[in-house]
Design a protein around this motif. Sequence first.
Motif, PDB file in Angstrom:
ATOM      1  N   SER A  65      -1.967  -2.623   7.973  1.00 14.79           N
ATOM      2  CA  SER A  65      -3.389  -2.399   8.199  1.00 14.79           C
ATOM      3  C   SER A  65      -4.192  -2.471   6.907  1.00 14.79           C
ATOM      4  N   SER A  66      -3.519  -2.424   5.761  1.00 14.97           N
ATOM      5  CA  SER A  66      -4.230  -2.411   4.484  1.00 14.97           C
ATOM      6  C   SER A  66      -3.345  -3.046   3.430  1.00 14.97           C
ATOM      7  N   GLY A  67      -3.928  -3.325   2.274  1.00 13.74           N
ATOM      8  CA  GLY A  67      -3.156  -3.901   1.179  1.00 13.74           C
ATOM      9  C   GLY A  67      -3.364  -5.402   1.074  1.00 13.74           C
TER      10      GLY A  67
ATOM     11  N   PRO B  45       0.811  -1.227   0.000  1.00 11.15           N
ATOM     12  CA  PRO B  45       0.000   0.000   0.000  1.00 11.15           C
ATOM     13  C   PRO B  45       0.843   1.275   0.000  1.00 11.15           C
TER      14      PRO B  45
ATOM     15  N   THR C  76       0.038   3.010   4.871  1.00 13.80           N
ATOM     16  CA  THR C  76      -0.519   1.958   5.720  1.00 13.80           C
ATOM     17  C   THR C  76      -0.076   2.204   7.150  1.00 13.80           C
ATOM     18  N   THR C  77      -0.764   1.563   8.068  1.00 13.93           N
ATOM     19  CA  THR C  77      -0.275   1.537   9.441  1.00 13.93           C
ATOM     20  C   THR C  77       0.489   0.232   9.611  1.00 13.93           C
TER      21      THR C  77
ATOM     22  N   ASP D 169      -1.063  -9.143   4.626  1.00 19.52           N
ATOM     23  CA  ASP D 169      -1.413  -8.822   6.010  1.00 19.52           C
ATOM     24  C   ASP D 169      -0.175  -8.660   6.861  1.00 19.52           C
TER      25      ASP D 169
END
Length: 128
Positions: free
Chosen positions: A93-95, A56, A59-60, A98
Amino acid sequence: GCGPPGECDPDAECTICDSNNKDNKPKSLVLKYHKDGMNSNYQPEGKASCRAGAYPETTTLTVLGESFVITDGQEFTITTDDKFDAETDFSFSSGFVDECFIHTSCSVPLVTGDRIGPFEVVAGGECP
């Protein structure tokens, strides 16, 4: 190391540690996040699950209990009190991915400039 000050090529690779140099295990690593992941030149797939592919833009990232809101091109530092475990896990957190891990106990090299998935090794240990 780089030798005397002023003789250091900033683009030169510097081995933070490897299987022949386990006395200098880093307590911190500076990494740069890239949304286009690459396969490491030094860490094979069995040692680092962070591989080439799309990550991403923002992202976090959670690693070692710390969370970073991170964007393509940004540097961040991970630290440990004693030494890193064999595998340091990163969760996103995204993409599409994981989580993935890189190898941080020095049985395979940690080298500046190497891209391990979305993470470019910038500095650590005795590598500025």
